[in-house]
Scaffold this active site. Structure first.
Site, mmCIF file in Angstrom:
data_model
loop_
_atom_site.group_PDB
_atom_site.id
_atom_site.type_symbol
_atom_site.label_atom_id
_atom_site.label_comp_id
_atom_site.label_asym_id
_atom_site.label_seq_id
_atom_site.Cartn_x
_atom_site.Cartn_y
_atom_site.Cartn_z
ATOM 1 N N CYS A 9 56.428 -38.190 37.872
ATOM 2 C CA CYS A 9 55.429 -39.261 37.780
ATOM 3 C C CYS A 9 54.648 -39.114 36.486
ATOM 4 O O CYS A 9 54.091 -38.048 36.218
ATOM 5 C CB CYS A 9 54.467 -39.220 38.960
ATOM 6 S SG CYS A 9 53.175 -40.480 38.868
ATOM 7 N N CYS A 129 35.481 -37.449 27.018
ATOM 8 C CA CYS A 129 34.646 -38.421 27.718
ATOM 9 C C CYS A 129 33.180 -38.049 27.512
ATOM 10 O O CYS A 129 32.878 -36.959 27.037
ATOM 11 C CB CYS A 129 34.997 -38.496 29.204
ATOM 12 S SG CYS A 129 34.494 -37.056 30.171
#
Length: 579
Positions: A9, A129
């Protein structure tokens, strides 16, 4: 029947593990003999050997591509995205058995045996971030997984709250075909001068990691040393390249100052709320360090690094000068934000449009830009902006201080909803910045509601995974435990893996709990001195008041979120968890 099961994935490493286990269990129920090959970070890859491939009746690939596809030439192979395998693995395997064709490996990949072989690219990336905690590392993991799954060689550097980790070397940067800067704050781009650079946000890199890499390879542009900090991609949103990013850069650099100052103030209160008034005492010293110094630097640092994000280093001096003026005038964090943007854009304008003879051009960054930008910013703050903004902030502070219980509850509901709406996104950050800014003016109530509500989503997901265990697989329950701990630390991003897969149930449940917690926090008059630390701030006497009622507000909202999601969650809708 012998089968080889392959899972990979690109956007969630534990999804690889989750899909593999569910498909393996389904195959065993069918009486099949299975070899599992997982391509992820949770466990080493146990690649099928030549004998296992030779005896396999079917190859099932739950991934975007077939790893080392030349191995399976001439075998029956069924490939589909991993998302199709999770909801109903039994049906997925039945379809694979029925529809799998004989496989012919594409010519372009028939010689690919290593991640960076022919056709693969060498990629380096940086993630950052505003708070440097969850999104930074989750985006890095997603990019690394996606790059490896797509056959590229990728190295990711994280610039989190503890500084740069896995730092890229000069040799790695020089060898890279493309640089991805998945950053919500400004990072130093000069070391990537001359490289093809693609800029995006951490949220995009986390949720659309494969698309991010594809876009980077197709759209990255070469940056020069003089334009690296201002180059932008026209396809980016305003959030990624405009005022939002500049504001978050300032907030990111300001946060350590606020956290340290708030905790030092709280420590001074250990000796009594008014103990710092006694000169020469330890309480007075702690208050001087925290309130007199750290908080005094808060607004100048905010303004200085907003300007830095806009104009690079030439913006820092005028930005900090404007921020200090904002603090002196009394215009607070609103004035500091305005000063930062004003200083940054004036400095940028001087950089771009003031042309000087080459003999004195070198004076521009150390003399001309700071002088002109500081003069313009200072005069505007003193004569135009400062006083009206100070009056506005004073009115806002007085309103918050004089609110009756009804207005306080309504504000708590609004702030709690914003904190849980997008789990670390722009709405969440707007509420958080509002609360942090008010700390400088001695208004501590909104920050208490904001931190309490921000803890609810992740704690709630942990509660749900415990209460409704039958609706969660074992890996999901483990992810729920991690989410619970993250919630206690005021890291709401722990709920993101659950929200990403089941947003229509998770987000409303989080908002309901967060709104209740925010309302209760404001209703009981909770005060919070430090804007981070989660439940552990309670260990410091007087850092949160009243502590028991505040804790009760968090527990109430978390139970509402956890129990409501446990009730409405569909057992068959498995969530994609992240490690």
């Amino acid at each position: 029947m012998n089968i080889i099961l392959i899972t990979a994935c690109p956007s969630g490493m534990a999804t690889t593990f989750l899909a593999a286990r569910r498909l393996e269990q389904a195959a065993q129920r069918l009486g099949w003999k299975v070899h599992v090959e997982m391509h992820g970070e949770l466990a080493p890859v146990e690649a099928a050997n030549a004998e296992q491939i030779a005896h396999a009746d079917l190859i099932v690939v739950a991934a975007e591509h077939v790893p080392a596809s030349e191995r399976f030439e001439g075998k029956r192979l069924y490939q589909a995205p991993i998302a199709q395998a999770l909801p109903d693995p039994d049906a997925f395997l039945t379809t694979a058995k029925r529809e799998a064709p004989l496989y012919s490996a594409p010519a372009a990949t028939s010689q690919t045996k290593a991640p960076a072989a022919a056709g693969g690219q060498t990629i380096v990336a940086v993630t950052a971030c505003p708070t440097g905690v969850a999104h930074t590392f989750m985006a890095a993991e997603a990019l690394a997984e996606a790059g490896n799954a797509m056959g590229h060689s990728i190295r990711v550097e994280t610039q989190g709250s503890v500084g740069a980790q896995d730092k890229l070397t000069e040799d790695e940067i020089a060898a890279a075909d493309v640089v991805i800067l998945a950053c919500d704050i400004e990072v130093d781009p000069t070391r990537f001068s001359g490289k093809r650079v693609y800029r995006t946000s951490t949220g995009t890199a986390l949720k659309k990691s494969q698309a991010t890499i594809e876009n980077a390879l197709a759209q990255a542009s070469v940056e020069s040393a003089g334009t690296a900090n201002t180059a932008s991609n026209e396809s980016k949103s305003l959030k990624e390249k405009g005022v939002y990013k500049h504001l978050l850069t300032g907030v990111s650099f300001m946060l350590p100052m606020v956290v340290a100052g708030g905790l030092l103030i709280a420590l001074s209160f250990m000796f009594g709320i008014e103990a710092f008034e006694q000169k020469g005492t330890l309480a007075a010293a702690l208050m001087q360090i925290g309130g007199g110094t750290a908080f005094a630097l808060m607004i100048p640092v905010l303004a200085g690094y907003i300007a830095y994000s806009i104009a690079d280093r030439p913006g820092i001096a005028p930005g900090m000068i404007g921020g200090m003026l904002a603090a002196d005038i009394g215009s607070g964090f609103i004035g500091g934000i305005l000063a930062g943007f004003l200083a940054g854009y004036v400095a940028l304008a001087v950089t771009r449009h003031v042309k000087l003879p080459s003999s004195i051009e070198s004076l521009k960054p150390i003399l001309i830009i700071p002088l002109i930008a500081s003069l313009v910013t200072g005069l505007v703050m003193i004569y135009i902006v400062g006083e009206p903004v100070a009056a506005l902030l004073n009115a806002l502070t007085n309103f918050l201080a004089s609110m009756d219980s009804t207005n306080a509850v309504l504000l708590g509901i609004l702030l709690g909803t914003m904190m849980c709406f997008d789990l670390g996104g722009p709405v969440n950050k707007a509420a958080y910045t509002f609360g942090v800014g008010l700390l400088a003016s001695g208004t501590y109530g909104p920050m208490a509601a904001i931190m309490a509500a921000g803890m609810v989503p992740a704690i709630g997901m942990g509660i749900a995974s415990f209460v409704a265990r039958n609706k969660f697989s074992e890996p999901e329950r483990e992810a729920g435990k991690a989410s619970f701990v993250l919630g206690l630390c005021f890291i709401s991003e722990g709920a993101i893996p659950f929200a990403a897969k089941d947003p229509l149930r998770v987000i409303p449940a989080c908002i309901a709990g967060g709104a209740v917690t925010g309302a209760l926090s404001m209703l009981v008059g909770a005060q919070l001195m430090a804007p981070h630390g989660g439940i552990f701030v309670l260990l410091i006497p007087n850092a949160i008041t009243p502590p028991l009622l505040y804790l009760g507000a968090i527990v109430a909202g978390s139970l509402i979120t956890g129990l409501s999601y446990a009730f409405i969650k569909r057992g068959a809708a498995q969530v994609a968890v992240a490690s």
